[in-house]
Design an enzyme around this catalytic site. Structure first.
Site, PDB file in Angstrom:
ATOM      1  CB  ALA A  35      -0.897   0.003   1.231  1.00  0.00           C
ATOM      2  CG  ASP A  36      -0.090   4.652  -2.482  1.00  0.00           C
ATOM      3  OD1 ASP A  36      -1.149   4.732  -1.822  1.00  0.00           O
ATOM      4  OD2 ASP A  36      -0.044   4.819  -3.711  1.00  0.00           O
ATOM      5  CB  SER A  37       0.613   7.733   2.173  1.00  0.00           C
ATOM      6  OG  SER A  37       0.620   8.499   0.976  1.00  0.00           O
ATOM      7  CG  LEU A  38      -2.642   8.910  -1.841  1.00  0.00           C
ATOM      8  CD1 LEU A  38      -2.811   9.312  -3.301  1.00  0.00           C
ATOM      9  CD2 LEU A  38      -3.168  10.014  -0.935  1.00  0.00           C
ATOM     10  CG  ASP A  39      -3.052   2.052  -1.955  1.00  0.00           C
ATOM     11  OD1 ASP A  39      -4.015   2.225  -2.709  1.00  0.00           O
ATOM     12  OD2 ASP A  39      -1.906   1.768  -2.353  1.00  0.00           O
TER      13      ASP A  39
END
Lengths: 81, 415
Positions: A35-39
């Protein structure tokens, strides 16, 4: 607890499109589950929706692993849905 | 020495097909892509049909998790880019990555996502806005996603000049290569505005055909019974490449881009001056940059969207520029929007691709539904049936709201 755990895992599998086997208690969303921060922001929104709770940003920032999510929701959810 | 720019790949998606060869065969058969809208419930709308892309699955090009972070116009751009890249055989490597750029625009961008997220906010408050709302919806994210997926590290841009968007994208990308700022550009445009606000908005302008009971015959450029354009969707992507670069890797060259002209009407937000002066100057500038005389152009893929004013105005501008070459019917003109609908910001890319296929096959695709030519339109519009012809040079026109115009000139490729 078991019901919350089951549902949390289900949401993670669906949102992050990962294998259920990867969703271990210690798995970190960003470091282990791709995941990235937006996920993570969206994942928290899904938890809010599914358990009918509001997770303030300062709490959301502390939810980094599968275990963090399960424990937080278990403590704060009004029985879940 | 002047750097020459050639086309080495085509990727097209629109209502009549999801690949360039499929689209070409449908156009020659005169097949229309128009039908009742399936994307949303049209109850209460004055227009209930459009030219929707059919059977397009974004998961053929991107995984499920990523696909949710993109508006439909980005999905369509990725689909068309996939075909264009396969077609070109180009491999982006550590050695060439910084010399490969992307120039993909959209007139509208992600209305589908904007409408969805706005509804979520109205229903649940601002906390219900997805963190992916902005990057899924904004126009340059088609170019951004293509660069990320293919590792293209050169110039990365997006135009948003309404219905001239992708003609400008291709023309500007051509200049970027010519100047030496890149060797390859993935260029074109994409659009997916068949949404309640998209259709409702154009319908409010009374710009759309309302022939709801007969969608297949609704788009009739140059016909005296035309009553507006038909909203289409899709994408058109070209791989533009510096000639020596293409030769060195043994690429199959399909055409050369040799001219690009632009102009503004400086007249009205949506209308054009009756004499078509802006269209005239865009075409004139394109011919000048190509070093061609008007009578050297064999085929024009017209902008002609099937609006009462637009088609007649473009015809007058062509008549003024091409003179006897046009009035004698030697110049061949067609509007393929009669079958594909109007792709708005994707139109220039799709129609550049169609123009190139006309040069490759030496066939002019027809203007469908042209049963009674409007007396105001005096040229040879290749009514209803394709025509074999010797084609060396062809021009593709795009004109957009805001009075922004662009024309591209392509040359048939021969070794």
């Amino acid at each position: 607890m078991a019901a919350v755990e089951e549902k949390v895992k289900q949401i993670i599998v669906e949102q992050l499109q990962v294998d259920e086997a990867e969703v271990t208690p210690s798995a970190s969303f960003q470091e282990d589950l791709g995941a990235d921060s937006l996920d993570v922001v969206e994942l928290v929104m899904q938890f809010e929706e599914a358990f009918d709770i509001e997770i303030p940003d300062e709490d959301a920032e502390k939810i980094k692993t599968v275990k963090d999510a399960i424990e937080y929701i278990d403590k704060n959810a009004k029985g879940g849905k | 020495m002047q750097r020459r720019v050639v086309v080495t790949g085509l990727g097209l998606v629109c209502a009549v097909g999801n690949t360039a060869p499929e689209i070409w065969s449908k156009l020659l058969a005169g097949k229309s892509g128009m039908a009742p809208i399936t994307a949303f419930d049209t109850t209460g709308f004055s227009v209930t049909f459009a030219a929707e892309v059919k059977n397009f699955d974004p998961l053929d090009f991107v995984d499920k998790k990523e696909s949710r972070k993109m508006a439909r116009f980005i999905h369509l751009a990725l689909g068309a880019t996939h075909e264009a890249m396969e077609n070109s055989g180009l491999k982006i490597t550590d050695q060439n990555a910084t010399r490969v750029g992307v120039h993909i625009g959209s007139g509208i961008g992600g209305f589908d996502i904007i409408e969805r997220e706005h509804s979520a906010m109205l229903a649940g408050g601002p906390r219900k806005i997805s963190p992916f709302f902005i990057p899924a919806a904004i126009i340059n994210l088609a170019a951004g996603q293509v660069s990320i997926r293919y590792g293209a590290k050169g110039p990365n841009e997006a135009t948003a000049t309404a219905c001239t968007t992708s003609a400008h994208s291709i023309g500007d990308a051509y200049r970027i290569i010519e100047r030496g700022d890149a060797d390859v550009m993935i260029a074109g445009g994409s659009e997916a505005a068949i949404t309640p606000m998209g259709i409702g908005g154009f319908a409010a302008m009374r710009a759309l055909s309302t022939r709801n009971d007969d969608p297949e015959h609704a788009c009739r450029p140059f016909d005296k019974d035309r009553d507006g354009f038909v909203c289409g969707e899709g994408a058109g992507i070209l791989i533009l490449e510096e000639l020596e670069h293409a030769k060195a890797r043994g690429a199959k060259i399909v055409a050369e881009i040799i001219g690009y002209g632009m102009s503004a009407d400086a007249f009205h937000i949506t209308g054009m001056p009756e004499d078509g002066d802006g269209c005239f100057r865009a075409m004139e500038n394109a011919l000048k940059s190509a070093n061609l005389r008007p009578e050297q152009i064999d085929y024009v893929n017209a902008h002609a969207t099937s609006t009462p004013l637009g088609d007649a105005t473009e015809s007058k501008a062509m008549q003024r520029l091409f003179g006897e070459h046009a009035t004698s019917h030697k110049l061949l003109v067609s509007s393929t929007k009669s079958m594909t609908g109007h792709l708005l910001g994707g139109a220039g890319g799709l129609e550049a691709g169609i123009t190139i296929m006309a040069l490759m096959n030496q066939i002019v695709p027809p203007t469908a539904n042209l049963d009674n030519v409007d007396p105001e339109c005096k040229l040879n519009y290749i009514a209803n049936h394709p025509q074999n012809a010797k084609l060396d040079y062809a021009l593709s026109n795009s004109f957009g709201f805001g009075g922004t115009n662009g024309s591209l000139v392509f040359r048939r490729w021969e070794e």
